[in-house]
Write an enzyme that holds these catalytic residues in place. Structure first.
Site, short mmCIF file in Angstrom:
data_model
loop_
_atom_site.label_atom_id
_atom_site.label_comp_id
_atom_site.label_asym_id
_atom_site.label_seq_id
_atom_site.Cartn_x
_atom_site.Cartn_y
_atom_site.Cartn_z
N ASP A 39 0.83 -1.21 0.00
CA ASP A 39 0.00 0.00 0.00
C ASP A 39 0.86 1.25 0.00
O ASP A 39 1.56 1.54 0.97
CB ASP A 39 -0.91 0.00 1.23
CG ASP A 39 -2.03 -1.01 1.09
OD1 ASP A 39 -2.25 -1.81 2.01
OD2 ASP A 39 -2.68 -1.02 0.03
N ASP A 179 -10.90 -4.41 0.01
CA ASP A 179 -9.81 -4.04 0.91
C ASP A 179 -10.31 -3.04 1.95
O ASP A 179 -10.91 -2.02 1.61
CB ASP A 179 -8.69 -3.39 0.08
CG ASP A 179 -7.58 -2.78 0.92
OD1 ASP A 179 -6.70 -2.14 0.33
OD2 ASP A 179 -7.60 -2.93 2.17
#
Ligand code: DX5
Length: 220
Positions: A39, A179
């Site tokens: 990320d 997510d």
């Protein structure tokens, strides 16, 4: 594309013990993780700074599974070559972060890697209607991005179902990824709504043993 019978599990290293990164990614891969999610955050598109291409390179040195990179950054086209060169297998960008989503997705594919688009909670699936031909993955965010450990937004379940329906009607081979607050408790709802791929940070890395939690998430 028909949904996979068994979902893919992608642990996000945002929640891993980065002081032991090699141990952590090797452990989740041994425990059955299908790929590693990195990320990337720029402190502008989202209120946090995280990691860059060097982290992708490092993960690629540790494990052989694919690495998905979620670019939570403004104008991501600026960095697609760098993340490709670092070894990214999938680059996910946000329509909210660029004036050139279609061109950015084309550029990612020109580099020979898979292209994805992520929808923040307030963004509807229609934002991607004219990009479906350029997409390998649609990521539905079930938190407002920026940090791991946030609570799952159950209000996003209808959006997951809507994206599932759009993908199935499109005829394109697009995977549906989810997510944000995905864990052993929420995974069943996410899978029932039509997800193919579960990204989980704290749901996995804060709840060892990894093989048990990954197995529970995969079975829903
Ligand atoms: C956006 C990030 C997080 C991370 C997973 O903030 O994309 O969603 O991957 O974090 P958890 O699974 O702990 O919510």
């Amino acid at each position: 594309m028909r949904r996979r019978t068994s979902p893919l599990i992608a642990p996000s290293i945002l929640a891993a013990d980065l002081s032991r990164l090699r141990e952590e990614v090797e452990a989740v891969v041994r425990a059955g993780a299908d790929w590693i999610q990195v990320d990337v955050m720029d402190g502008w598109f989202v209120p946090n700074l995280s990691m860059g291409p060097l982290m992708v390179e490092t993960v690629k040195c540790c494990v052989s599974v694919p690495v998905g990179v979620h670019l939570m950054i403004l104008e991501p086209i600026r960095y697609v070559e760098q993340f490709h060169d670092a070894g990214a297998d999938l680059l996910i960008v946000h329509p909210e972060a660029t004036n050139n989503l279609h061109r950015t997705l084309q550029r990612i594919r020109e580099l020979g890697i898979r292209a994805g688009a992520a929808l923040n909670p307030a963004t509807g699936p229609e934002a991607l209607d004219y990009c479906l031909s350029e997409l390998d993955v649609i990521l539905v965010m079930t938190v407002n991005p920026g940090f791991s450990g946030q609570s799952f937004l159950a209000t996003m379940l209808p959006k997951i179902r809507a994206v599932r329906d759009r993908i199935d009607r499109s005829g394109y081979s697009i995977s549906l990824e989810v997510d944000g607050g995905v864990n052993a408790q929420t995974s069943a709802h996410v899978l029932a709504a039509g997800a193919d791929i579960l990204v989980s940070g704290s749901g996995i890395f804060k709840h060892p043993p990894y093989d048990e939690v990954i197995g529970r998430m995969r079975s829903g």
